[in-house]
Motif scaffolding. Structure first.
Motif, PDB file in Angstrom:
ATOM      1  N   SER A 115       1.101  -0.925   0.026  1.00 22.04           N
ATOM      2  CA  SER A 115       0.262  -0.007  -0.139  1.00 22.04           C
ATOM      3  C   SER A 115       0.487   1.246  -0.471  1.00 22.04           C
ATOM      4  CB  SER A 115      -0.709  -0.203   1.167  1.00 22.04           C
ATOM      5  OG  SER A 115      -1.923  -1.194   1.101  1.00 22.04           O
ATOM      6  N   VAL A 116       0.692   2.019  -0.951  1.00 20.82           N
ATOM      7  CA  VAL A 116       1.522   3.330  -0.989  1.00 20.82           C
ATOM      8  C   VAL A 116       0.375   4.693  -1.209  1.00 20.82           C
ATOM      9  CG1 VAL A 116       2.988   2.861  -2.308  1.00 20.82           C
ATOM     10  CG2 VAL A 116       1.088   3.265  -3.583  1.00 20.82           C
ATOM     11  N   PHE A 117       0.398   6.016  -0.280  1.00 19.70           N
ATOM     12  CA  PHE A 117       0.162   6.635   0.294  1.00 19.70           C
ATOM     13  C   PHE A 117       0.458   7.776  -0.306  1.00 19.70           C
ATOM     14  CE2 PHE A 117      -2.687   9.673   3.755  1.00 19.70           C
ATOM     15  CZ  PHE A 117      -3.925   9.570   3.442  1.00 19.70           C
ATOM     16  N   LEU A 118       0.162   9.052  -0.519  1.00 23.35           N
ATOM     17  CA  LEU A 118       0.655  10.595  -0.697  1.00 23.35           C
ATOM     18  C   LEU A 118       0.378  10.984   0.208  1.00 23.35           C
ATOM     19  CD1 LEU A 118       1.113  10.873  -3.777  1.00 23.35           C
ATOM     20  CD2 LEU A 118       2.686  11.379  -2.487  1.00 23.35           C
ATOM     21  N   GLY A 119       0.493  11.494   1.341  1.00 25.95           N
ATOM     22  CA  GLY A 119      -0.832  12.675   2.025  1.00 25.95           C
ATOM     23  C   GLY A 119       0.430  13.844   3.134  1.00 25.95           C
ATOM     24  N   ASP A 120       0.563  13.759   4.213  1.00 26.21           N
ATOM     25  CA  ASP A 120       0.122  14.712   4.930  1.00 26.21           C
ATOM     26  C   ASP A 120       2.101  15.257   4.980  1.00 26.21           C
ATOM     27  OD1 ASP A 120      -2.010  16.363   5.022  1.00 26.21           O
ATOM     28  OD2 ASP A 120      -2.263  15.335   6.838  1.00 26.21           O
ATOM     29  N   ASN A 121       2.384  16.124   4.799  1.00 19.76           N
ATOM     30  CA  ASN A 121       4.407  16.214   4.549  1.00 19.76           C
ATOM     31  C   ASN A 121       4.723  16.077   6.269  1.00 19.76           C
ATOM     32  OD1 ASN A 121       6.362  16.335   3.509  1.00 19.76           O
ATOM     33  ND2 ASN A 121       6.964  18.369   3.874  1.00 19.76           N
ATOM     34  N   SER A 122       5.608  15.544   6.443  1.00 20.93           N
ATOM     35  CA  SER A 122       6.049  15.513   7.903  1.00 20.93           C
ATOM     36  C   SER A 122       4.605  15.327   9.163  1.00 20.93           C
ATOM     37  CB  SER A 122       7.106  17.086   8.139  1.00 20.93           C
ATOM     38  OG  SER A 122       8.027  17.135   7.034  1.00 20.93           O
ATOM     39  N   SER A 123       4.036  14.526   8.755  1.00 24.47           N
ATOM     40  CA  SER A 123       3.422  14.694   9.614  1.00 24.47           C
ATOM     41  C   SER A 123       3.107  13.709  10.772  1.00 24.47           C
ATOM     42  CB  SER A 123       1.834  14.161   8.589  1.00 24.47           C
ATOM     43  OG  SER A 123       0.153  13.665  10.099  1.00 24.47           O
ATOM     44  N   ASN A 124       3.062  13.847  12.075  1.00 24.29           N
ATOM     45  CA  ASN A 124       2.721  13.207  13.173  1.00 24.29           C
ATOM     46  C   ASN A 124       1.607  12.376  13.601  1.00 24.29           C
ATOM     47  OD1 ASN A 124       0.609  14.774  14.486  1.00 24.29           O
ATOM     48  ND2 ASN A 124       2.249  15.889  15.794  1.00 24.29           N
ATOM     49  N   LYS A 125       0.543  12.615  12.624  1.00 21.86           N
ATOM     50  CA  LYS A 125      -0.727  11.520  12.362  1.00 21.86           C
ATOM     51  C   LYS A 125      -1.069  10.239  11.466  1.00 21.86           C
ATOM     52  CE  LYS A 125      -4.066  15.621  12.978  1.00 21.86           C
ATOM     53  NZ  LYS A 125      -5.537  16.520  12.783  1.00 21.86           N
ATOM     54  N   SER A 126      -1.912   9.375  12.225  1.00 21.75           N
ATOM     55  CA  SER A 126      -2.015   8.636  10.902  1.00 21.75           C
ATOM     56  C   SER A 126      -2.042   9.115   9.578  1.00 21.75           C
ATOM     57  CB  SER A 126      -2.243   7.169  11.598  1.00 21.75           C
ATOM     58  OG  SER A 126      -3.795   7.795  11.839  1.00 21.75           O
ATOM     59  N   THR A 127      -1.650   7.565   8.952  1.00 20.48           N
ATOM     60  CA  THR A 127      -2.594   7.978   7.768  1.00 20.48           C
ATOM     61  C   THR A 127      -3.912   8.458   7.727  1.00 20.48           C
ATOM     62  OG1 THR A 127      -2.041   5.658   7.012  1.00 20.48           O
ATOM     63  CG2 THR A 127      -0.093   7.526   6.309  1.00 20.48           C
ATOM     64  N   LEU A 128      -4.269   7.362   8.590  1.00 19.02           N
ATOM     65  CA  LEU A 128      -6.065   7.019   8.132  1.00 19.02           C
ATOM     66  C   LEU A 128      -6.251   8.666   8.809  1.00 19.02           C
ATOM     67  CD1 LEU A 128      -8.472   5.600   7.958  1.00 19.02           C
ATOM     68  CD2 LEU A 128      -7.970   4.311  10.241  1.00 19.02           C
ATOM     69  N   ASP A 129      -5.852   9.005  10.187  1.00 17.99           N
ATOM     70  CA  ASP A 129      -6.006  10.408  10.792  1.00 17.99           C
ATOM     71  C   ASP A 129      -6.236  11.961   9.865  1.00 17.99           C
ATOM     72  OD1 ASP A 129      -7.463   9.065  12.677  1.00 17.99           O
ATOM     73  OD2 ASP A 129      -6.114   8.705  13.805  1.00 17.99           O
ATOM     74  N   GLN A 130      -4.735  11.747   9.016  1.00 16.61           N
ATOM     75  CA  GLN A 130      -4.641  12.390   8.178  1.00 16.61           C
ATOM     76  C   GLN A 130      -6.396  13.330   7.645  1.00 16.61           C
ATOM     77  OE1 GLN A 130      -1.080  11.834   5.836  1.00 16.61           O
ATOM     78  NE2 GLN A 130       0.190  11.611   7.678  1.00 16.61           N
ATOM     79  N   GLY A 131      -6.206  14.229   7.579  1.00 18.47           N
ATOM     80  CA  GLY A 131      -7.611  15.106   6.123  1.00 18.47           C
ATOM     81  C   GLY A 131      -7.613  16.422   6.301  1.00 18.47           C
ATOM     82  N   GLU A 132      -6.865  16.961   6.180  1.00 21.15           N
ATOM     83  CA  GLU A 132      -6.833  18.775   6.225  1.00 21.15           C
ATOM     84  C   GLU A 132      -6.234  18.671   4.952  1.00 21.15           C
ATOM     85  OE1 GLU A 132      -4.313  20.457   8.283  1.00 21.15           O
ATOM     86  OE2 GLU A 132      -4.608  20.012  10.648  1.00 21.15           O
ATOM     87  N   HIS A 133      -5.604  18.461   3.825  1.00 20.04           N
ATOM     88  CA  HIS A 133      -5.335  18.077   2.946  1.00 20.04           C
ATOM     89  C   HIS A 133      -6.342  17.643   1.926  1.00 20.04           C
ATOM     90  CE1 HIS A 133      -3.046  21.999   4.910  1.00 20.04           C
ATOM     91  NE2 HIS A 133      -2.615  20.626   4.944  1.00 20.04           N
ATOM     92  N   TYR A 134      -5.564  17.086   0.726  1.00 14.85           N
ATOM     93  CA  TYR A 134      -5.515  16.343  -0.414  1.00 14.85           C
ATOM     94  C   TYR A 134      -4.800  14.519  -0.046  1.00 14.85           C
ATOM     95  CZ  TYR A 134      -8.416  20.547  -2.351  1.00 14.85           C
ATOM     96  OH  TYR A 134      -9.010  21.781  -2.493  1.00 14.85           O
ATOM     97  N   TYR A 135      -5.072  13.717  -0.730  1.00 17.29           N
ATOM     98  CA  TYR A 135      -5.172  12.089  -0.895  1.00 17.29           C
ATOM     99  C   TYR A 135      -4.874  11.079  -1.787  1.00 17.29           C
ATOM    100  CZ  TYR A 135      -5.053  14.929   4.094  1.00 17.29           C
ATOM    101  OH  TYR A 135      -4.497  15.540   5.034  1.00 17.29           O
TER     102      TYR A 135
END
Length: 568
Positions: A315-335
């Motif tokens: 599984s690969v995922f583009l998400g928040d940069n330098s985030s301390n959240k899990s990839t499931l909990d990221q949600g401010e931007h685009y994914y």
């Protein structure tokens, strides 16, 4: 007098809808009673909060139901202070409904039964849930459909005759359950969902998905029977929290959710499926006049494990940069969520320009023993360019396995009842006590969830040749526990050869609602490692024990994998 004006306006629009074609329109009723929007195929009357009187093919599809509305976190519904024409082209009309917090756009084509919609943030508070929805007539819309569930909605009378046992969950006299969570789904897998009957269907088709929060295992509600009124509910949750530890987010001004298509038809699922194929092929939509939306590039590369294996089907995922959240909990931007091929290669297209973090983890198969994850930050995506990351080396834990139960894939698949259709209280079928013998038992002998007071024991044999000398540092071991989910309040003592390694409790382990909200595959993934001192593991039979010392009904641990390795 106001009522008479509204009725006359409605009669005029309904009558003229019989013409071959009416241009898309926005018609104010008066200064206080709202607006009518639509075309020659449909129209809806929208007040300051609710859309009512949805007419299509000569029928009001809302009737006594609540209708269309939008809101966040429970029942904080948006109040529309104005409606206006945002853009008019020869092809479509873009009508925007404005509230203090958001703008909701309806893009109406003259020959389309339904409309495209999207939300733009103006001043949303920090929130966990953002949604639009239709609550429709319960005699017209009798069934619900997702990509994994297609059947009659529960009868309202059935809900009224049953006993409520938790939030939106009822137990019938025969012991079975009714719950809206049985209609949940992994939203990045959804092709289309909605409610339908023998004459009409109302569907959400949501291509793109980059505006959703969370990774591949993001789950949300889709459709259900409203328990207080019996309305048929068609949900469009674009930012949600129903299966997560924490999805609260604060959004930048101008963030767009959508566009998606709300689509009306005769109730034909085949027609809705055909339309979904068309919409997914058309994304990103060329008609949306927004430079940030249209500015996109791509990201490609190849992942190789440090032991030389290709990171196949990871599984690969583009998400928040330098985030301390899990990839499931990221949600401010685009994914953007994807999967590598058999050689570890990936190519993620149509990525909004910006700077991302790139994440990868095992999805089982040939890399099912890899417990580490891969992260790289500062991935810059520019308009029209391919961001080629090249060959990426993914460091594994590089240990010698003693045994493993279940594949590392963040899911409960392979275990008894793991991956079953969403259903309430399935964990109650798991035994209180269980013995699993390495070399004799299979993964299907282990259960997806552990909840009842009792002990699950893993027995495994080691020979003298297996056990390094106790004078060697390599005689120590590592126990890795990969949890597909955990729902409070259940406590678990973990011991090996009578030596307690840890006590897992709600005070130290964040809770997600997956297990008690009908989840059978995943809640939110957690990964824990525990050192085992040299001399604890010995030649002969060893035992690893997971003992539940405190329980709460339908809560507990959802298993992904148990991995015991020599530390090298």
């Amino acid at each position: 007098m106001r009522l008479i004006i509204s009725i006359l306006s409605f009669l005029f629009l309904s009558a003229t809808a019989l013409a071959v074609e009416i241009k898309p329109f926005l018609k104010p009723l008066n200064s206080t009673s709202g607006w009518i929007i639509g075309n020659g195929l449909w129209n809806i009357t929208i007040g300051d909060v609710y859309g009512k009187k949805l007419f299509y093919d000569g029928r009001d599809l809302i009737g006594d139901a609540v209708g269309h509305y939008s809101g966040y976190d429970g029942e904080s519904n948006f109040v529309w202070t104005s409606a206006s024409i945002y853009e008019e082209t020869p092809e479509y009309l873009d009508v925007v409904f404005s509230a203090t917090e958001i703008d909701l756009h309806w893009i109406i084509y003259p020959d389309l039964a339904g409309a495209y919609q999207y939300i733009e943030n103006k001043a949303l508070p920090t929130l966990a849930v953002l949604r639009t929805l239709f609550r429709l007539d319960n005699t017209t819309f009798t069934h619900g459909r997702t990509n994994i569930k297609d059947e009659a909605l529960p009868l309202f009378s059935d809900i009224l005759a049953s006993t409520k046992v938790q939030d939106e969950t009822w137990q019938r006299a025969d012991g079975t359950y009714i719950t809206k969570y049985d209609w949940s789904d992994f939203i990045r897998n959804l092709d289309f969902h909605g409610v339908y009957g023998s004459e009409f269907g109302s569907w959400y088709i949501r291509p793109g998905r980059d505006y959703f929060n969370g990774n591949h295992l993001k789950q949300e509600l889709t459709v259900h029977r409203e328990s207080a009124t019996g309305d048929a509910v068609e949900l469009n949750v674009v930012h949600g929290s129903h299966f997560q530890v924490n999805s609260s987010a604060t959004f930048p001004a101008g963030k767009i959710w959508g566009p998606w298509l709300w689509y009306l038809n005769s109730g034909s699922r085949d027609d809705a499926a055909s339309r979904a194929v068309q919409e997914f092929a058309s994304w990103p939509y060329s008609w949306l006049n927004d430079s940030d939306y249209q500015s996109r590039g791509s990201v490609s590369g190849r992942l190789i494990l440090s032991d030389g294996r290709p990171a196949a089907n990871a599984s690969v995922f583009l998400g928040d940069n330098s985030s301390n959240k899990s990839t499931l909990d990221q949600g401010e931007h685009y994914y953007y969520a994807g999967t590598t091929d058999s050689q570890g290669s990936f190519d993620i297209e149509d990525v909004r320009t910006g700077t991302y973090g790139f994440y990868a983890w095992s999805d089982g198969g040939s890399i099912a023993n890899v417990s580490t994850t891969f992260t790289r930050n500062d991935i810059a995506v520019q308009q029209g360019d391919e961001t080629a990351l090249g060959l990426l080396t993914w460091e594994t834990q590089a240990r010698k396995a003693i045994f493993q139960i279940g594949e590392l894939d963040h899911k409960s698949l392979g275990f008894r009842n793991g991956g079953a259709p969403y259903q309430h209280a399935l964990v109650a079928q798991s035994p209180a006590n269980l013995t699993y013998t390495i070399g004799e038992s299979n993964a299907s002998d282990w259960y997806f969830g552990q909840s009842a007071l009792g002990a699950w024991t893993v027995l495994f044999d080691l020979t003298a040749a297996d056990v390094p000398s106790n004078t060697s540092a390599s005689a120590s071991a590592v126990l890795s526990l990969s949890l597909a989910g955990y729902s409070q309040t259940v406590s678990l003592d973990v011991s090996i050869n009578s030596q307690v390694l840890t006590s897992l409790t709600s005070t130290t382990l964040p809770s997600d609602p997956g297990l008690y909200r009908s989840g059978t595959t995943a809640g939110e993934w957690r990964f824990l490692e525990f050192d085992i001192d040299a001399g604890v593991l010995t030649a002969g039979t060893n035992s690893l024990v997971f003992e539940v010392t405190r329980t709460t009904l339908w809560r507990g641990f959802m298993w992904d994998s148990i991995l015991l390795e020599w530390k090298e």
